[in-house]
Design a protein around this motif. Sequence first.
Motif, PDB file in Angstrom:
ATOM      1  N   ASP B  63     -40.482 -41.515 -22.061  1.00 12.76           N
ATOM      2  CA  ASP B  63     -40.261 -40.084 -21.824  1.00 12.76           C
ATOM      3  C   ASP B  63     -40.604 -39.317 -23.100  1.00 12.76           C
ATOM      4  O   ASP B  63     -40.134 -39.654 -24.190  1.00 12.76           O
ATOM      5  CB  ASP B  63     -38.784 -39.876 -21.462  1.00 12.76           C
ATOM      6  N   LEU B  64     -41.430 -38.307 -22.980  1.00 14.09           N
ATOM      7  CA  LEU B  64     -41.826 -37.532 -24.168  1.00 14.09           C
ATOM      8  C   LEU B  64     -41.163 -36.156 -24.203  1.00 14.09           C
ATOM      9  O   LEU B  64     -41.559 -35.285 -24.984  1.00 14.09           O
ATOM     10  CB  LEU B  64     -43.355 -37.378 -24.204  1.00 14.09           C
ATOM     11  N   GLY B  65     -40.189 -35.932 -23.317  1.00  8.38           N
ATOM     12  CA  GLY B  65     -39.474 -34.655 -23.346  1.00  8.38           C
ATOM     13  C   GLY B  65     -40.125 -33.599 -22.474  1.00  8.38           C
ATOM     14  O   GLY B  65     -40.859 -33.921 -21.542  1.00  8.38           O
ATOM     15  N   LYS B  66     -39.838 -32.355 -22.805  1.00  5.98           N
ATOM     16  CA  LYS B  66     -40.312 -31.235 -21.983  1.00  5.98           C
ATOM     17  C   LYS B  66     -41.199 -30.314 -22.795  1.00  5.98           C
ATOM     18  O   LYS B  66     -41.215 -30.353 -24.023  1.00  5.98           O
ATOM     19  CB  LYS B  66     -39.110 -30.438 -21.459  1.00  5.98           C
ATOM     20  N   HIS B  67     -41.930 -29.476 -22.072  1.00  6.46           N
ATOM     21  CA  HIS B  67     -42.690 -28.418 -22.752  1.00  6.46           C
ATOM     22  C   HIS B  67     -42.841 -27.260 -21.777  1.00  6.46           C
ATOM     23  O   HIS B  67     -42.459 -27.349 -20.620  1.00  6.46           O
ATOM     24  CB  HIS B  67     -44.059 -28.935 -23.229  1.00  6.46           C
ATOM     25  N   VAL B  68     -43.362 -26.153 -22.280  1.00  4.98           N
ATOM     26  CA  VAL B  68     -43.538 -24.966 -21.446  1.00  4.98           C
ATOM     27  C   VAL B  68     -45.026 -24.766 -21.184  1.00  4.98           C
ATOM     28  O   VAL B  68     -45.845 -24.814 -22.108  1.00  4.98           O
ATOM     29  CB  VAL B  68     -42.938 -23.713 -22.134  1.00  4.98           C
ATOM     30  N   ASP B  70     -47.632 -22.248 -18.672  1.00  7.85           N
ATOM     31  CA  ASP B  70     -47.704 -21.125 -17.721  1.00  7.85           C
ATOM     32  C   ASP B  70     -46.316 -20.551 -17.450  1.00  7.85           C
ATOM     33  O   ASP B  70     -45.987 -20.197 -16.311  1.00  7.85           O
ATOM     34  CB  ASP B  70     -48.317 -21.568 -16.375  1.00  7.85           C
ATOM     35  N   GLY B  71     -45.523 -20.490 -18.488  1.00  9.04           N
ATOM     36  CA  GLY B  71     -44.200 -19.890 -18.332  1.00  9.04           C
ATOM     37  C   GLY B  71     -43.153 -20.787 -17.676  1.00  9.04           C
ATOM     38  O   GLY B  71     -42.016 -20.382 -17.495  1.00  9.04           O
ATOM     39  N   GLN B  72     -43.527 -22.010 -17.269  1.00 11.66           N
ATOM     40  CA  GLN B  72     -42.550 -22.925 -16.669  1.00 11.66           C
ATOM     41  C   GLN B  72     -42.201 -24.041 -17.639  1.00 11.66           C
ATOM     42  O   GLN B  72     -43.084 -24.534 -18.331  1.00 11.66           O
ATOM     43  CB  GLN B  72     -43.149 -23.667 -15.470  1.00 11.66           C
ATOM     44  N   GLU B  73     -40.953 -24.459 -17.601  1.00 14.61           N
ATOM     45  CA  GLU B  73     -40.602 -25.652 -18.364  1.00 14.61           C
ATOM     46  C   GLU B  73     -40.920 -26.873 -17.514  1.00 14.61           C
ATOM     47  O   GLU B  73     -40.510 -26.948 -16.348  1.00 14.61           O
ATOM     48  CB  GLU B  73     -39.123 -25.648 -18.750  1.00 14.61           C
TER      49      GLU B  73
END
Lengths: 480, 480
Positions: B63-68, B70-73
Amino acid sequence: MPAPAQFVEFVDTHADKFIQRLADAVAIPSVSGEAGRREDVVKMAHWLNGQLNSLGVTTELRDLGKHVMDGQELSLPPAILGRMGDDPKKKTILIYGHFDVQPAFKSDGWDTEPFKLVIDSKTGRLIGRGSTDDKGPIMGWLNVLETHKSLGLELPVNLRFCFEGMEESGSEGLDDLIVSETKKGKEGWFDGVDCVCISDNYWLNDRTPCLTYGLRGLSYFKIVVQGPARDLHSGMFGRAVHEPMTDLIALMSKLVTPDGKILVPGVDEMVPAADDEEKKIYNSLDYSIADVEDAVGGKIAISADKATVLMGRMRMPSLSLHGIEGAFYGAGAKTVIPAKVSGKFSIRLVPPQTPDKINPLVVKYLESEFAKLNSKNQLSVECLHGGKPWVADIKHWNYEAAIKATQAVYKKQPDLTREGGSIPVTLTFAESLGVNVLLLPMGRGDDGAHSTNEKLDRSNYIEGTKLLGTYLYEAAAISA
Amino acid sequence: MPAPAQFVEFVDTHADKFIQRLADAVAIPSVSGEAGRREDVVKMAHWLNGQLNSLGVTTELRDLGKHVMDGQELSLPPAILGRMGDDPKKKTILIYGHFDVQPAFKSDGWDTEPFKLVIDSKTGRLIGRGSTDDKGPIMGWLNVLETHKSLGLELPVNLRFCFEGMEESGSEGLDDLIVSETKKGKEGWFDGVDCVCISDNYWLNDRTPCLTYGLRGLSYFKIVVQGPARDLHSGMFGRAVHEPMTDLIALMSKLVTPDGKILVPGVDEMVPAADDEEKKIYNSLDYSIADVEDAVGGKIAISADKATVLMGRMRMPSLSLHGIEGAFYGAGAKTVIPAKVSGKFSIRLVPPQTPDKINPLVVKYLESEFAKLNSKNQLSVECLHGGKPWVADIKHWNYEAAIKATQAVYKKQPDLTREGGSIPVTLTFAESLGVNVLLLPMGRGDDGAHSTNEKLDRSNYIEGTKLLGTYLYEAAAISA
């Protein structure tokens, strides 16, 4: 022959009614640049036509045909031609105005609803889209007519009217109408017109009325440089091929200096230098370097000399670099080598410059500078559009009348100004009719035409109504 | 120790099955740059993980986490770490690839559905998004594993895998993963790795295999010039104020010549000139000026000298002007004086240049050139991002093995190339692991990665599979 005292008095006592007239006009969102508002522009034409008829003006709505906007074919809003008085002993003055407005949305940053006239009783501002550009001045003329009708006064001149609904979108169809009505002679609506009066610009500042006797012309250029068949990756091809952007930027850098001198040989040189007497006109204008810097919001005047700055704007050509089509323009970083880039720039022209004289100089210069680059890319230069500059004779009775009217109403000597921009219809009237054209502004320099919170000061509206009426009397009084 | 004959034979006789594997991979539209396709990238990760497991590779999805976007997480797609073999007597090779692809729509101009692999039997092309970038090479590795499993052959080396699903969108999260796994030492996935092999670039042409041993770095700059508080009308203020575009264009024109010389003092000078021996390398590459001009679609090579053009791309820094943010960029004519404009350009770096050494030279030069303009506008210079260049030692056994494998499979000497672009993960592996990194491309220069009708030639896929397997045997055979 100043305006009769009862005229001035009536305007003062009926100010609220006149403001309501402006509110009614602002309430019709006659935005010519939005297809969805086209019906409102037509509605505005009918509303104005009704007002003119009720005040005794004979009118005709003129169909100007169709055009395409946002991919839709739309009918152009009609132009209104009007006539009042046919006394051969009187002068005949043609009045121009436009009843369409710029787009406006509250979300653009307006403090109030743009199409609801708000009266700020503290500041005296009448705030709303079109208040100053150009419904206020048109309402001013209606106010003059109503005052005369109510008082049973005869107008001192014959009037002709030409009102359009496409000024904010290029005045489509209007030039042809003016030219054709002029050519008809006795049969045309503009037969016998002695001079033209247009109220569609602004004072230099918020203090001193002005008359405007000159406008700059324009030549707008597109420099296209192309090389590869498609956009390239700068990692793959940087320093392996001639890059169109490098060439274009090199060319664009050779057009104008940071202090505004135009580097295209023959362009600046075409304009005779101002002598000391002319410089005095600029030095005497009620407009300082601080006013220029306030207006732009930065201490960036091109010189510390007032006459140099004001002449730069009013009586010198200027060259501005507007942008580049085809290059990366977004935020962030993109490592593209654009395949085809088009630099946009324009030159504002002053007499005796014309697009016909200027364009060949620009093309020749760009081609010769491009040759020096030894690039294998290809250059082409296009002139996208052009317009001649205009300067009127300020010793004509039309100006004399406006100066006297200003003195009478405002107790001030008006600034005599030339504007840096273009109002193309001015040149059409001047060239087609061959008569003197006067620009007699109603609003102030800070009105924010085209911007958010557009306003017209109550005093400019009411005193401006007096000014328009008084101008007719002064014009009638001068022996032409 | 060349690869066993049965390996080569098996690959030939199972070519259709291997092509089906590529078709299965292409059918999953794992576009990392579109939020709506994120699930497909995750699906692709699981599909690939299943293949690896079934072929005997121990894996872990990270798992590499989250990012944003186009305005979505959004959750980042997992990276796949894999391990096969732990024999201390064998070399350990780390394989990198990415299973995400660029966006593709048939309406972009594809002749076929982008996510359906089409086999053109006339040309031998395997057409589909990701065929060459980078699913083909990953499938090549799976084919090598399958062949060994089917034949009951033992691999000659230990393998480690690192596959990611965000390469086309900046490899988010990957650098941290590599660095942290490396730091863990014995506990980390990359413990004991002797060298790295990456197949994510292309031959120079469509004829000659190549090995790539260098990549340029990058410093990306934004020059901001601002003056007025808002955009101005060129009619109103042209030649009255200092215009930010005039200043910006003047600065941008002082960065690079039309033939690619960088004018920032000290930048070109930092790179030692090529001696005659090095020039010979470039002159001997199977890549001509005509190839460069074919690739870009225009006769715009920067020189008539082959070595100059190829060195310009591979071993010299380059400076490209990308565009301007804040200026007019549309079609047509707009007479704006933009208030704030940001010029974008980047410099591709080669050793010994680094962003740390280059950026201060650029900032200092721009500031001193801006001072000469005597403008009252304001300048600021930002470095948006940077990356170091990378050059590997081609005398290392890793390259020796790849050269021998190429000779064995293709009966040709490979071109030894440096690429003009960046593959940032290369530098991360080189710096974190401190081992030799080899770029061993599978596809041809005309494959059209990132473009429409992306393809991988059948022969490149099948011979490429042999090349990858043979490389492992050659690497195993050389005494390090």
